[in-house]
Design a protein around this motif. Structure first.
Motif, short mmCIF file in Angstrom:
data_model
loop_
_atom_site.label_atom_id
_atom_site.label_comp_id
_atom_site.label_asym_id
_atom_site.label_seq_id
_atom_site.Cartn_x
_atom_site.Cartn_y
_atom_site.Cartn_z
N ASP A 225 0.84 -1.18 0.00
CA ASP A 225 0.00 0.00 0.00
C ASP A 225 0.89 1.25 0.00
O ASP A 225 2.11 1.16 -0.15
N VAL A 226 0.28 2.42 0.17
CA VAL A 226 1.05 3.67 0.08
C VAL A 226 2.08 3.79 1.19
O VAL A 226 3.06 4.54 1.06
N ASP A 227 1.91 3.08 2.29
CA ASP A 227 2.87 3.10 3.40
C ASP A 227 3.92 2.01 3.27
O ASP A 227 4.77 1.86 4.15
N GLY A 228 3.85 1.23 2.19
CA GLY A 228 4.82 0.18 1.97
C GLY A 228 4.44 -1.15 2.58
O GLY A 228 5.17 -2.14 2.44
N ARG A 229 3.29 -1.24 3.27
CA ARG A 229 2.88 -2.48 3.93
C ARG A 229 2.12 -3.38 2.96
O ARG A 229 1.40 -2.91 2.09
N VAL A 230 2.30 -4.67 3.15
CA VAL A 230 1.59 -5.67 2.36
C VAL A 230 0.58 -6.35 3.27
O VAL A 230 0.94 -6.87 4.33
N ARG A 231 -0.68 -6.37 2.86
CA ARG A 231 -1.76 -6.94 3.68
C ARG A 231 -2.40 -8.11 2.94
O ARG A 231 -2.69 -8.03 1.77
N LEU B 125 2.70 -7.38 6.41
CA LEU B 125 4.16 -7.33 6.36
C LEU B 125 4.58 -5.87 6.21
O LEU B 125 4.12 -5.18 5.31
N ASP B 126 5.42 -5.42 7.14
CA ASP B 126 5.91 -4.04 7.15
C ASP B 126 7.41 -4.06 6.91
O ASP B 126 8.19 -4.33 7.83
N LEU C 51 6.88 -14.27 -1.24
CA LEU C 51 5.60 -14.91 -1.55
C LEU C 51 4.45 -13.91 -1.51
O LEU C 51 3.56 -13.93 -2.37
N LEU C 52 4.44 -13.02 -0.51
CA LEU C 52 3.34 -12.06 -0.39
C LEU C 52 3.37 -11.03 -1.51
O LEU C 52 2.34 -10.38 -1.77
N ASP C 53 4.51 -10.87 -2.17
CA ASP C 53 4.58 -9.92 -3.28
C ASP C 53 3.84 -10.43 -4.51
O ASP C 53 3.60 -9.67 -5.45
N HIS C 54 3.45 -11.70 -4.50
CA HIS C 54 2.75 -12.29 -5.64
C HIS C 54 1.49 -13.03 -5.17
O HIS C 54 1.37 -14.24 -5.35
N PRO C 55 0.55 -12.33 -4.55
CA PRO C 55 -0.64 -12.99 -4.00
C PRO C 55 -1.43 -13.73 -5.07
O PRO C 55 -1.72 -13.20 -6.14
N GLY C 56 -1.73 -15.01 -4.76
CA GLY C 56 -2.52 -15.81 -5.67
C GLY C 56 -1.76 -16.38 -6.84
O GLY C 56 -2.31 -17.16 -7.63
N THR D 198 -5.10 -15.76 -1.29
CA THR D 198 -5.72 -14.53 -0.82
C THR D 198 -7.15 -14.84 -0.45
O THR D 198 -7.70 -15.87 -0.82
N ARG D 199 -7.78 -13.95 0.29
CA ARG D 199 -9.16 -14.20 0.70
C ARG D 199 -10.09 -14.32 -0.48
O ARG D 199 -11.10 -14.99 -0.43
N ALA D 200 -9.70 -13.60 -1.58
CA ALA D 200 -10.59 -13.60 -2.74
C ALA D 200 -10.25 -14.71 -3.73
O ALA D 200 -10.99 -14.94 -4.67
N SER D 201 -9.13 -15.41 -3.51
CA SER D 201 -8.71 -16.38 -4.53
C SER D 201 -9.39 -17.72 -4.33
O SER D 201 -9.74 -18.11 -3.22
N ASP D 202 -9.58 -18.44 -5.40
CA ASP D 202 -10.09 -19.79 -5.34
C ASP D 202 -8.94 -20.72 -5.00
O ASP D 202 -7.79 -20.32 -4.92
N ALA D 203 -9.25 -21.98 -4.83
CA ALA D 203 -8.19 -22.96 -4.63
C ALA D 203 -7.28 -22.93 -5.84
O ALA D 203 -7.74 -22.86 -6.97
N PRO D 204 -5.97 -22.99 -5.64
CA PRO D 204 -5.03 -22.83 -6.76
C PRO D 204 -5.12 -23.97 -7.75
O PRO D 204 -5.31 -25.12 -7.39
N ALA D 205 -4.99 -23.62 -9.00
CA ALA D 205 -4.98 -24.62 -10.04
C ALA D 205 -3.60 -25.25 -10.13
O ALA D 205 -2.60 -24.59 -9.94
#
Length: 252
Positions: A132-138, A144-145, A171-176, A236-243
């Protein structure tokens, strides 16, 4: 004493002038950073391989090789912020450093307020595209800060080893999206570890245990999903089970 509140952020300071390096190291330490020092390219790359710093302050005029060699090597393996601090003020030097992968360029002489402002800026960007704009990944209850070098679950810090922090950051830099084992190994351990994929399994298992202990609701139990023989994916909360295929992969 002024502090940037970054007690866990490790800076690799690469500067061949002893007086300048000592002054910068003292100043950075007084602001809460942990500082590793190097006076040449060979020592800098040894520190890079051993420590995986959170950011690099890099002079270009080094005695054994041009500092651009450090930029090229780091960029082959990771997105670690690189701030050039050099007496070379000509446009061609700046353009080359930035095109090779440096994040910013500060010409000597400079004031410490500008140095720290630029350092904080590149650290905020270290969260990557998902920040986000503060550099944090949610991602749900996990945050992650990179500036504080912390991972929070339900707003509570989780104690992570340096390699664990780097692994979850990648890993968090590439959600889903699927991140290949080769990409993970080079970013977290370095190119010399390309054949050591068992490291990833061990560290992912450690991360799962630590996150599970911090997450009473159990929402993070399946945060990391393995694609056998290929890599890992962060749900991610919005992602389906990974293919189980190659679509959406982050390849080497």
């Amino acid at each position: 004493m002024t502090t940037d509140h970054a007690p866990h952020v490790r800076i690799l300071l690469v500067e061949d002038d002893d007086t300048t390096r000592s002054w910068l190291a003292r100043d950075l330490t007084s602001r809460g950073y942990r500082v590793d020092e190097a006076a040449d390219v060979a020592t800098a790359l040894n520190h890079w391989d051993a420590q995986r710093p959170d950011a690099i302050l890099l002079d270009l005029g080094l005695p054994d090789r041009d500092g651009i060699a450090v930029v090229r090597r780091v960029r082959r393996e990771a997105a670690t912020p690189i701030l050039i601090v050099s007496a070379r003020g000509e446009e061609t030097s700046k353009v080359e450093a930035l095109e090779q992968g440096a994040d910013d360029y500060l010409t000597k002489p400079f004031g410490t307020p500008e140095l720290h402002a630029r350092l904080r800026a590149v650290l905020r960007r270290a969260g990557g595209r998902a920040a986000d704009v503060d550099g944090r990944v949610r991602n749900g209850e996990i945050v992650l800060d990179p500036l504080a070098h912390q991972v929070l679950v339900h707003d509570q810090p989780v104690a992570l080893a340096p390699r664990e922090f780097e692994l979850i950051r990648v890993l968090l830099d590439h959600p889903g999206r699927l991140v290949t084992r080769g990409r993970i190994l080079r970013a977290v351990w370095g190119a010399a570890y390309d054949d050591e994929s068992h490291y990833i399994h061990v560290y992912v298992s450690q991360l799962r245990r630590k996150l599970a202990r911090a997450d009473a609701d159990g929402c993070l139990a399946d945060l990391f999903t393995a694609e056998p023989g290929v890599g890992y994916r962060v749900r991610t909360r919005a992602s389906d089970a990974p293919a189980h295929d190659d679509q959406g992969a982050v390849k080497p």
